[in-house]
Design a protein around this motif. Structure first.
Motif, PDB file in Angstrom:
ATOM      1  N   LYS A   3       5.836   0.752   5.596  1.00 39.40           N
ATOM      2  CA  LYS A   3       4.668   0.953   4.709  1.00 39.40           C
ATOM      3  C   LYS A   3       4.797   2.462   4.144  1.00 39.40           C
ATOM      4  O   LYS A   3       4.786   2.937   2.907  1.00 39.40           O
ATOM      5  CB  LYS A   3       3.282   0.551   5.167  1.00 39.40           C
ATOM      6  CG  LYS A   3       2.142   0.737   4.029  1.00 39.40           C
ATOM      7  CD  LYS A   3       1.093   0.155   4.742  1.00 39.40           C
ATOM      8  CE  LYS A   3      -0.135   0.444   4.110  1.00 39.40           C
ATOM      9  NZ  LYS A   3      -1.236   0.266   4.807  1.00 39.40           N
ATOM     10  N   GLU A  43       5.639   3.887   0.474  1.00 42.87           N
ATOM     11  CA  GLU A  43       4.518   4.613  -0.446  1.00 42.87           C
ATOM     12  C   GLU A  43       5.033   5.960  -0.751  1.00 42.87           C
ATOM     13  O   GLU A  43       4.745   6.207  -2.048  1.00 42.87           O
ATOM     14  CB  GLU A  43       3.291   4.911   0.445  1.00 42.87           C
ATOM     15  CG  GLU A  43       2.308   3.716   0.729  1.00 42.87           C
ATOM     16  CD  GLU A  43       1.486   3.820   1.758  1.00 42.87           C
ATOM     17  OE1 GLU A  43       1.408   4.914   2.437  1.00 42.87           O
ATOM     18  OE2 GLU A  43       0.373   2.937   1.718  1.00 42.87           O
ATOM     19  N   LEU A  85       6.386  -0.498  -4.220  1.00 37.85           N
ATOM     20  CA  LEU A  85       4.746  -0.236  -3.848  1.00 37.85           C
ATOM     21  C   LEU A  85       3.964  -1.230  -4.812  1.00 37.85           C
ATOM     22  O   LEU A  85       3.043  -1.800  -4.626  1.00 37.85           O
ATOM     23  CB  LEU A  85       4.666   0.959  -4.131  1.00 37.85           C
ATOM     24  CG  LEU A  85       3.092   1.487  -3.640  1.00 37.85           C
ATOM     25  CD1 LEU A  85       2.936   1.317  -2.032  1.00 37.85           C
ATOM     26  CD2 LEU A  85       2.896   2.937  -3.939  1.00 37.85           C
ATOM     27  N   SER A 142       3.555  -4.543  -3.825  1.00 32.33           N
ATOM     28  CA  SER A 142       2.706  -4.245  -2.581  1.00 32.33           C
ATOM     29  C   SER A 142       3.600  -4.926  -1.517  1.00 32.33           C
ATOM     30  O   SER A 142       3.042  -5.522  -0.734  1.00 32.33           O
ATOM     31  CB  SER A 142       1.464  -5.065  -2.375  1.00 32.33           C
ATOM     32  OG  SER A 142       0.852  -5.252  -3.780  1.00 32.33           O
ATOM     33  N   GLU A 191       5.315  -4.164   1.964  1.00 31.13           N
ATOM     34  CA  GLU A 191       4.880  -3.113   2.916  1.00 31.13           C
ATOM     35  C   GLU A 191       6.324  -3.145   4.142  1.00 31.13           C
ATOM     36  O   GLU A 191       6.020  -2.112   4.772  1.00 31.13           O
ATOM     37  CB  GLU A 191       3.822  -3.609   3.511  1.00 31.13           C
ATOM     38  CG  GLU A 191       2.455  -3.420   2.851  1.00 31.13           C
ATOM     39  CD  GLU A 191       1.227  -3.359   3.640  1.00 31.13           C
ATOM     40  OE1 GLU A 191       1.191  -3.603   4.939  1.00 31.13           O
ATOM     41  OE2 GLU A 191       0.173  -3.509   2.829  1.00 31.13           O
ATOM     42  N   LYS A 237       1.692  -7.356   2.618  1.00 30.31           N
ATOM     43  CA  LYS A 237       0.892  -7.042   3.667  1.00 30.31           C
ATOM     44  C   LYS A 237       0.326  -8.136   4.363  1.00 30.31           C
ATOM     45  O   LYS A 237       0.394  -9.460   3.805  1.00 30.31           O
ATOM     46  CB  LYS A 237      -0.460  -6.327   3.047  1.00 30.31           C
ATOM     47  CG  LYS A 237      -1.261  -6.914   1.838  1.00 30.31           C
ATOM     48  CD  LYS A 237      -2.598  -6.407   1.805  1.00 30.31           C
ATOM     49  CE  LYS A 237      -2.710  -4.968   1.097  1.00 30.31           C
ATOM     50  NZ  LYS A 237      -2.255  -4.987  -0.414  1.00 30.31           N
ATOM     51  N   ASP A 280      -0.854  -3.045  10.263  1.00 27.58           N
ATOM     52  CA  ASP A 280       0.401  -2.511   9.786  1.00 27.58           C
ATOM     53  C   ASP A 280       1.406  -3.325  10.672  1.00 27.58           C
ATOM     54  O   ASP A 280       0.970  -3.856  11.713  1.00 27.58           O
ATOM     55  CB  ASP A 280       0.412  -1.034  10.131  1.00 27.58           C
ATOM     56  CG  ASP A 280      -0.159  -0.350   8.912  1.00 27.58           C
ATOM     57  OD1 ASP A 280      -0.593  -0.975   7.976  1.00 27.58           O
ATOM     58  OD2 ASP A 280      -0.244   0.898   9.158  1.00 27.58           O
TER      59      ASP A 280
END
Lengths: 122, 559
Positions: free
Chosen positions: B244, B248, B255, B258, B260, B279, B285
């Motif tokens: 992640k 980012e 990103l 989304s 991750e 996610k 995480d």
């Protein structure tokens, strides 16, 4: 080869899926078909009865993940019920209780759907 | 006085025994701490109190009553090693909170925690007797607290262990499943189910890399979005997982979806595909061991996918081989099995079909006792389709030969028939001639075939008269023919482009020029030897290079 089967019962607006045997990578497609059929029929209020399920693997759990979004998008839900301690333990280990309502009995799960329905109608 | 003291001691003892019984009957830490605290507060009429337990040398607040949230947050960082009396921070905290008593909970070998109690309701002093009694209560509590702490730790360890066992089970199960010859789509699906079930993910994709780019095996993202967010990066060269924080910072495209986690699926150190995950629904995480687990599953899956691909490739190859064998069979059956003999012509033929089976065709057909027909053709394309068109041509040819038509008209008719029976741009280059054994004449029509060579006295005449290639369009302008009066020792060489376009390893062609240069030197020999010499010339030129087209030669020598 471990056997697995599903059967489906209509109970008014709610459908109940009964699981039997071993739900693993090999048998996961069977459950997948069962869910697909219900969703094709636009049946989105689903209770799963685990009473006769002896074993579930993470591939089996994956099937529940694969359909939950679609079901909830259509204002339905998949509620789980009547799990043995062994099966519950696996759901619990992977954090499913955060996402799914798990009931002691099938009836409690059905009642929950009915209560929601009642609230919506008011 | 003494009696009342006795009664008090007796009552205290009874209470202590009861207290001991209750807290030792449970292994629930929360219940035990709650009980200890309530008992202390009740005994000393304290309006508030707290218990902090030693966790790795620090006191961590575990249970409290009557203390404001604000003050709970301010609970100082305390080292469990120091004596409580020396701890200024604790002293300040207690003063601020109106806590008047503090006592350690100690087992035989370590300090388990501390209890702090607030002012008594009646504002009376906390006496030495009280301290003594508090210590007694805490000594009784210590073993129950220690037991339940150990049990709690065990539970945590057990759960971690359960988790590991569960993951191992998953890996084991999948390896079993992937070992079977499953369809690629099913392998991808099982991979996905295992991962999303294990990690509570609802958005995911599995892609594989191949020569033509990316294949999306499974995806919850729209195909266009996924492709466009992947194309900015060289993921085929990715040999580590992207987590992640990295996404980012460095992968705005991912990103946006989304995503991750990106885990490569590797086979022998080469990245063959990717697992992309969104996610987790529990908002956690992906830990290092999670990534490792996903990598392991991915590796298992890619072995299976790769095996499947190789299996399919082998199957396709085998199917193609069978088809070629079929085409070779058809072609072989179409060629004449026996060369007719004539008193004034010496004839030799050779046909070498290539690996892919081209569409070469030749024929020698007796028309009557003096006349015979020689034909050579090259059907466009290869394999079964070419062989079938060749079969058509042969059928037309055999039929028309019997009709006694003029060569030009017959050619026009064959062209019309072929044109009607072909589609998708197939065509045939075709040359045929009628030779008369009695007066040694040759009449021919060339429909776009490599002109045969007529050699006389070291000179070459190309037999070019004719018209359009067969099969391209219906006959609009008539074919032309030419009649040649032959002499003794004339040599006619018919060939297909497999001869002149034979290639050596430097990709150079044998060419018309080389053929025309070579053949005059061979004409002194009989037909069989001329043919052999030409073939040797070509062989020495290509020098072992594999040929992609059939090679056909027909040599006629006038006796």
């Amino acid at each position: 080869m471990a056997e697995f089967s599903t059967s489906v019962k209509d109970a008014g607006d709610v459908n109940i899926i009964y699981l039997k045997g071993y739900l693993d990578a090999h048998t996961a497609p069977t459950l997948e078909n069962t869910f697909s059929n219900l969703i094709d029929r636009e049946r989105y209020s689903i209770v799963v009865n685990f009473k006769d399920l002896a074993y579930i693997s993470s591939a089996g759990l994956g099937v529940f993940m694969a359909f939950i979004e679609k079901v909830r998008e259509n204002k339905g839900d998949i509620k789980l019920s009547a799990m043995s301690d062994k099966v519950f333990n696996i759901f619990d280990l992977l954090g499913f209780p955060l996402l799914y309502e798990i009931f002691k009995t099938e009836d409690e799960a059905i009642t929950k759907f009915k209560e929601i329905k009642k609230l919506e109608n008011q | 006085m003494i009696d009342s003291e006795n009664i008090r001691v007796k009552r205290n003892l009874t209470a202590l025994v009861e207290f001991s019984r209750i807290i030792n009957s449970s292994l629930d830490l929360e219940f035990i701490l709650n009980n200890v605290l309530l008992t202390c507060m009740g005994k000393f009429l304290a309006t508030k109190g707290l218990i902090a337990l030693n966790s790795g040398g620090k006191f961590i607040l575990k249970s409290s009553k009557g203390i404001s949230d604000d003050m709970l947050k301010k609970f100082p960082q305390l080292s469990a090693v120091n004596r409580l009396e020396d701890n200024i921070e604790l002293e300040n905290y207690m003063r601020e909170n109106k806590l008047i008593a503090a006592e350690k909970i100690s087992s035989s070998d370590e300090c388990l925690g501390i209890v702090c109690l607030g002012e008594k309701l009646n504002k009376s002093e906390f006496t030495e007797d009280d301290s003594e009694f508090l210590r007694t209560i805490l000594n009784i509590s210590a073993s129950a607290i220690q037991n339940s702490i150990v049990i709690n730790e065990l539970k945590v360890v057990n759960r971690i262990l359960d988790s590991k066992v569960q993951r191992l089970n998953s890996l084991f199960e999948l390896s079993k499943e992937f070992g079977l010859f499953s369809e690629s789509t099913r392998i991808a699906k099982l991979l996905v189910y295992s991962v999303i079930g294990q990690f509570l993910v609802s958005k995911f994709a599995v892609i594989t890399f191949n020569q033509s780019g990316i294949t999306i095996m499974e995806s919850k993202y729209s195909e266009d979005e996924l492709i466009s967010s992947l194309k900015d990066y060289d993921f085929a060269g990715l040999d580590y997982s992207i987590v992640k924080q990295d996404i980012e910072k460095n992968y705005p495209g991912l990103l946006q979806l989304s995503i991750e986690l990106v885990v490569p699926m590797q086979l022998q150190g080469k990245t063959k595909g990717l697992i992309l995950l969104g996610k987790r629904i529990n908002k956690q995480d992906y830990s290092e061991s999670d990534v490792e687990f996903i990598y392991s599953i991915g590796s298992l899956a890619i072995i299976s996918l790769e095996n499947m691909r190789l299996f399919k490739e082998a199957l396709a190859k085998q199917k193609m081989e069978e088809e070629l064998e079929l085409a070779r069979g058809i072609q072989k059956n179409l060629l004449p099995s026996r060369i007719p003999q004539f008193s004034n012509f010496d004839i030799a033929v050779s046909n070498v079909s290539s690996q892919q089976v081209g569409g070469d065709y030749y024929d020698l057909i007796s028309l009557d006792e003096n006349n015979f027909c020689v034909a050579i053709a090259d059907v466009s394309g290869k394999g079964v389709p070419a062989a079938l068109l060749m079969a058509n041509l042969q059928a037309f040819l055999k039929t028309i030969c019997k009709q006694g038509m003029h060569l030009e008209e017959a050619t026009a008719l064959i062209n019309d028939l072929i044109s009607e029976n072909t589609s998708d741009g197939k065509f045939i280059t075709f040359f045929w001639a009628v030779l008369n054994n009695y007066d040694r004449t040759l009449q021919y029509v060339n429909a776009g075939h490599n002109p045969p060579l007529l050699l006389r006295d070291g000179k070459i005449k190309k037999l070019e008269k004719g018209g359009i290639i067969l099969g391209v369009m219906k006959t609009l302008s008539p074919y032309e023919s030419e009649i040649v009066r032959l002499r003794k020792d004339d040599v006619i060489i018919l060939f297909t482009d497999g001869i002149t376009e034979a290639k050596n390893k430097a990709d150079e062609e044998f060419s018309d020029e080389k053929l025309e240069e070579a053949v005059p030197g061979f004409t002194g020999n009989n037909a069989e030897q001329i043919l052999k010499s030409i073939r040797e010339e070509v062989q020495s030129f290509v020098n072992g290079a594999v040929q992609s087209d059939d090679m056909t030669l027909v040599v006629l020598k006038v006796k």
